[in-house]
Design an enzyme around this catalytic site. Structure first.
Site, PDB file in Angstrom:
ATOM      1  CB  SER A 182       2.947 -10.955   0.882  1.00 30.22           C
ATOM      2  OG  SER A 182       3.474  -9.983   1.779  1.00 30.22           O
ATOM      3  N   GLY A 212      -0.289  -6.878  -2.572  1.00 29.54           N
ATOM      4  CA  GLY A 212      -1.184  -7.055  -3.710  1.00 29.54           C
ATOM      5  C   GLY A 212      -0.864  -6.175  -4.897  1.00 29.54           C
ATOM      6  CG  ASP A 250      14.054  -2.222  -0.949  1.00 30.66           C
ATOM      7  OD1 ASP A 250      13.145  -2.607  -0.187  1.00 30.66           O
ATOM      8  OD2 ASP A 250      14.819  -1.284  -0.676  1.00 30.66           O
ATOM      9  CG  PHE A 292       1.944   0.275  -2.042  1.00 29.53           C
ATOM     10  CD1 PHE A 292       3.171   0.066  -1.443  1.00 29.53           C
ATOM     11  CD2 PHE A 292       1.852   0.153  -3.424  1.00 29.53           C
ATOM     12  CE1 PHE A 292       4.290  -0.241  -2.195  1.00 29.53           C
ATOM     13  CE2 PHE A 292       2.963  -0.166  -4.189  1.00 29.53           C
ATOM     14  CZ  PHE A 292       4.181  -0.358  -3.579  1.00 29.53           C
ATOM     15  CE1 TYR A 332       6.750   7.612   3.716  1.00 28.71           C
ATOM     16  CE2 TYR A 332       7.738   5.729   2.591  1.00 28.71           C
ATOM     17  CZ  TYR A 332       7.576   6.496   3.724  1.00 28.71           C
ATOM     18  OH  TYR A 332       8.237   6.155   4.882  1.00 28.71           O
ATOM     19  NE  ARG A 358       7.612  -1.956  -7.029  1.00 24.00           N
ATOM     20  CZ  ARG A 358       6.957  -0.957  -6.442  1.00 24.00           C
ATOM     21  NH1 ARG A 358       5.950  -0.357  -7.061  1.00 24.00           N
ATOM     22  NH2 ARG A 358       7.286  -0.558  -5.243  1.00 24.00           N
TER      23      ARG A 358
END
Length: 209
Positions: free
Chosen positions: A8, A10, A70, A154, A156, A183
């Site tokens: 969730s 953004g 994750d 967002f 760190y 990622r």
């Protein structure tokens, strides 16, 4: 083909949507579309365990293919912290800024304040509602800045400076970060699996005509 982004957040949703749209025609939705959804508590010791835990639960709940991820920030000088506590370093109810503040406080207590090396570990998983799992791993090495810098991203991001860069993740343009982050690297490795699943879906559709 319907596919769920099990997040969730953004920023993560935008990054993953952009990745999927380059690969083909997907009916993409995310947990943003389901504000009442309650994800499972993350209990894994590794990014892989958490990604699979989140992805399996969502895939079985919504009965569709799901992408989950994750990441953990690991600082050797802090004994591997925040590690599995990355999302709750300053407490379960704390926000990203609280986690960053606690991290900087911990860094200041080090005997050797010069050693600020750190790295992110990431796992991205593609999971079917029947439990089929494809996964990809990636990491990014860098250092922890002495203070927060930048306003994008967002977690760190305002503290992490990737090797070969002078800016923190939060100072990089989003388009650049989406090419060089842990990622982003994991998503690229996942790409062949996503393409195979999509191709099989399209083939099955043609055979049913």
């Amino acid at each position: 083909m319907k596919i769920l982004i099990a997040s969730s957040h953004g920023y993560k949703v935008r990054e993953t949507k952009a990745f999927l749209k380059k690969l083909g025609e997907f009916d993409i939705f995310s947990l943003v579309d389901y504000p009442s959804y309650q994800p499972p508590k993350e209990t894994g010791e590794t990014p892989e365990e958490n990604a699979i835990q989140k992805g399996l639960f969502a895939a079985q709940t919504f009965r569709c293919w799901t992408i989950a991820d994750d990441s953990m920030l690991i600082i050797p000088a802090l004994g591997g912290l925040p590690g599995k506590l990355s999302a709750s370093f300053a407490g379960e109810q704390a926000n990203d800024k609280d986690h960053r503040k606690k991290l900087l406080e911990n860094m200041r207590l080090l005997e050797n304040t010069i050693d600020r090396s750190a790295y992110f570990e990431c796992c991205v998983a593609l999971i079917s509602p029947f439990g089929k799992i494809f996964k990809a791993h990636a990491s990014c090495e860098g250092t922890i800045a002495f203070e927060e810098r930048g306003s994008s991203g967002f977690g760190y991001d305002p503290l992490f400076v990737k090797h070969d860069y002078k800016q923190t993740y939060a100072e990089l343009p989003e388009a650049i970060k989406n090419q060089v982050s842990h990622r982003a690297k994991a998503l690229v490795k996942l790409q062949p699996y996503v393409e195979t699943v999509l191709a099989n879906h399209l083939l099955a559709g043609k055979e049913s005509l």
